[in-house]
Design an enzyme around this catalytic site. Structure first.
Site, PDB file in Angstrom:
ATOM      1  CE1 TYR A  38       4.609  23.757 -12.868  1.00  0.00           C
ATOM      2  CE2 TYR A  38       6.940  23.628 -13.568  1.00  0.00           C
ATOM      3  CZ  TYR A  38       5.529  23.439 -13.771  1.00  0.00           C
ATOM      4  OH  TYR A  38       4.869  23.017 -15.083  1.00  0.00           O
ATOM      5  CG  ASN A  55       1.641  17.271 -17.754  1.00  0.00           C
ATOM      6  OD1 ASN A  55       2.627  17.820 -17.969  1.00  0.00           O
ATOM      7  ND2 ASN A  55       0.957  17.413 -16.573  1.00  0.00           N
ATOM      8  CG  HIS A  79       1.971  25.653 -17.397  1.00  0.00           C
ATOM      9  ND1 HIS A  79       1.737  25.286 -15.870  1.00  0.00           N
ATOM     10  CD2 HIS A  79       2.039  27.026 -17.228  1.00  0.00           C
ATOM     11  CE1 HIS A  79       1.581  26.450 -15.213  1.00  0.00           C
ATOM     12  NE2 HIS A  79       1.406  27.361 -15.965  1.00  0.00           N
ATOM     13  CE  LYS A  84       4.071  21.213 -18.056  1.00  0.00           C
ATOM     14  NZ  LYS A  84       3.756  20.179 -17.080  1.00  0.00           N
ATOM     15  CD  GLU A  91       1.585  30.204 -14.286  1.00  0.00           C
ATOM     16  OE1 GLU A  91       1.232  29.467 -12.950  1.00  0.00           O
ATOM     17  OE2 GLU A  91       0.874  30.293 -15.048  1.00  0.00           O
TER      18      GLU A  91
HETATM   19  P1  ADP Z   1      -1.173  21.314 -13.599  1.00  0.00           P
HETATM   20  O1  ADP Z   1       0.194  21.329 -14.515  1.00  0.00           O
HETATM   21  O2  ADP Z   1      -2.073  20.598 -14.343  1.00  0.00           O
HETATM   22  O3  ADP Z   1      -1.451  22.824 -13.240  1.00  0.00           O
HETATM   23  P2  ADP Z   1       0.062  20.925 -11.192  1.00  0.00           P
HETATM   24  O4  ADP Z   1       0.145  22.268 -10.809  1.00  0.00           O
HETATM   25  O5  ADP Z   1      -0.414  19.920  -9.969  1.00  0.00           O
HETATM   26  O6  ADP Z   1      -0.730  20.509 -12.148  1.00  0.00           O
HETATM   27  O7  ADP Z   1       1.671  20.242 -11.399  1.00  0.00           O
HETATM   28  C1  ADP Z   1       2.481  20.787 -12.134  1.00  0.00           C
HETATM   29  C2  ADP Z   1       3.281  19.695 -12.878  1.00  0.00           C
HETATM   30  O8  ADP Z   1       3.843  18.905 -11.825  1.00  0.00           O
HETATM   31  C3  ADP Z   1       2.226  18.811 -13.639  1.00  0.00           C
HETATM   32  O9  ADP Z   1       1.947  19.452 -14.969  1.00  0.00           O
HETATM   33  C4  ADP Z   1       3.359  17.838 -13.906  1.00  0.00           C
HETATM   34  O10 ADP Z   1       4.260  18.069 -15.141  1.00  0.00           O
HETATM   35  C5  ADP Z   1       4.010  17.782 -12.474  1.00  0.00           C
HETATM   36  N1  ADP Z   1       3.269  16.770 -11.591  1.00  0.00           N
HETATM   37  C6  ADP Z   1       2.281  16.806 -11.026  1.00  0.00           C
HETATM   38  N2  ADP Z   1       1.890  15.924 -10.394  1.00  0.00           N
HETATM   39  C7  ADP Z   1       3.107  15.047 -10.427  1.00  0.00           C
HETATM   40  C8  ADP Z   1       3.174  13.591 -10.208  1.00  0.00           C
HETATM   41  N3  ADP Z   1       2.310  13.065  -9.312  1.00  0.00           N
HETATM   42  N4  ADP Z   1       4.309  12.876 -10.670  1.00  0.00           N
HETATM   43  C9  ADP Z   1       5.335  13.608 -11.387  1.00  0.00           C
HETATM   44  N5  ADP Z   1       5.009  14.929 -11.949  1.00  0.00           N
HETATM   45  C10 ADP Z   1       4.047  15.507 -11.517  1.00  0.00           C
END
Ligand code: ADP
Length: 169
Positions: A69, A132, A135, A29, A146
């Site tokens: 997303y 974080n 992805h 990211k 994707e």
């Molecule tokens: P992952 O990336 O681990 O598959 P998700 O699909 O649930 O997780 O979420 C996609 C992305 O959305 C996360 O990687 C993170 O960047 C963001 N995200 C998820 N939950 C939150 C939150 N509570 N607050 C802010 N950003 C979030």
């Protein structure tokens, strides 16, 4: 009838992506790129034994990110997530190998870095869920969607690493 044939054809085509040919979509990211974590992340996937079949540095449209997303569109953090993901270049990659989708998710750690164990990418390199770093597709089906959203077929390389017989028996 045509639909049935097409869906059967696409199922057969996709089932080529199983076993050692399974593929996943991984994206470093914007924060990961800015923090110069690309080399470290590529290194981890290479050293694990996975094969790189696609890689590019891109700035993608908000439309693509919204599609990527789509399942999260009702979440309160959705618009912040789109802003974050469009804030800079992303390194988009496709990695291939046995159980790569599941293994990559383990290598990434949990969505929230605070829940991620040391040794995982999120557990080692970040602290906040909104930054974080990486992805990874959460299922084989998501990976297929994707990869076709982020890559054209001619951007993926079919090649045979000489190390294969030392990775698989
Ligand atoms: P992952 O990336 O681990 O598959 P998700 O699909 O649930 O997780 O979420 C996609 C992305 O959305 C996360 O990687 C993170 O960047 C963001 N995200 C998820 N939950 C939150 C939150 N509570 N607050 C802010 N950003 C979030």
């Amino acid at each position: 009838m045509i639909c049935l044939i097409l869906s059967l054809f696409s199922h057969i085509f996709k089932s080529g992506w199983t076993g050692v040919n399974e593929c996943t979509f991984i994206a470093v990211k914007p924060d990961g790129v800015q923090r110069k974590l690309v080399g470290e992340i590529v290194r981890r996937f290479e050293r694990r034994g996975f094969k790189l079949v696609g890689l590019k540095l891109v700035r993608v449209s908000e439309d693509l990110l919204r599609e990527h997303y789509w399942d999260l569109r009702t979440k309160t953090f959705f618009s912040g997530l789109i802003t974050y993901m469009s804030s800079g270049p992303i390194v988009a990659m496709v990695w291939q190998g046995l159980d790569v989708v599941k293994t990559a998710r383990k290598m990434l750690g949990e969505t929230n870095p605070a829940d991620s164990l040391p040794g995982t990418i999120r557990g080692d390199f970040c602290v906040e869920v909104g930054r974080n770093v990486i992805h990874g597709s959460d299922s084989v089906e998501s990976a297929q969607k994707e990869i076709s959203l982020w890559f054209r077929q001619n951007e993926l390389q079919c090649w045979d690493p000489s190390s294969s017989r030392w990775v698989y028996n």
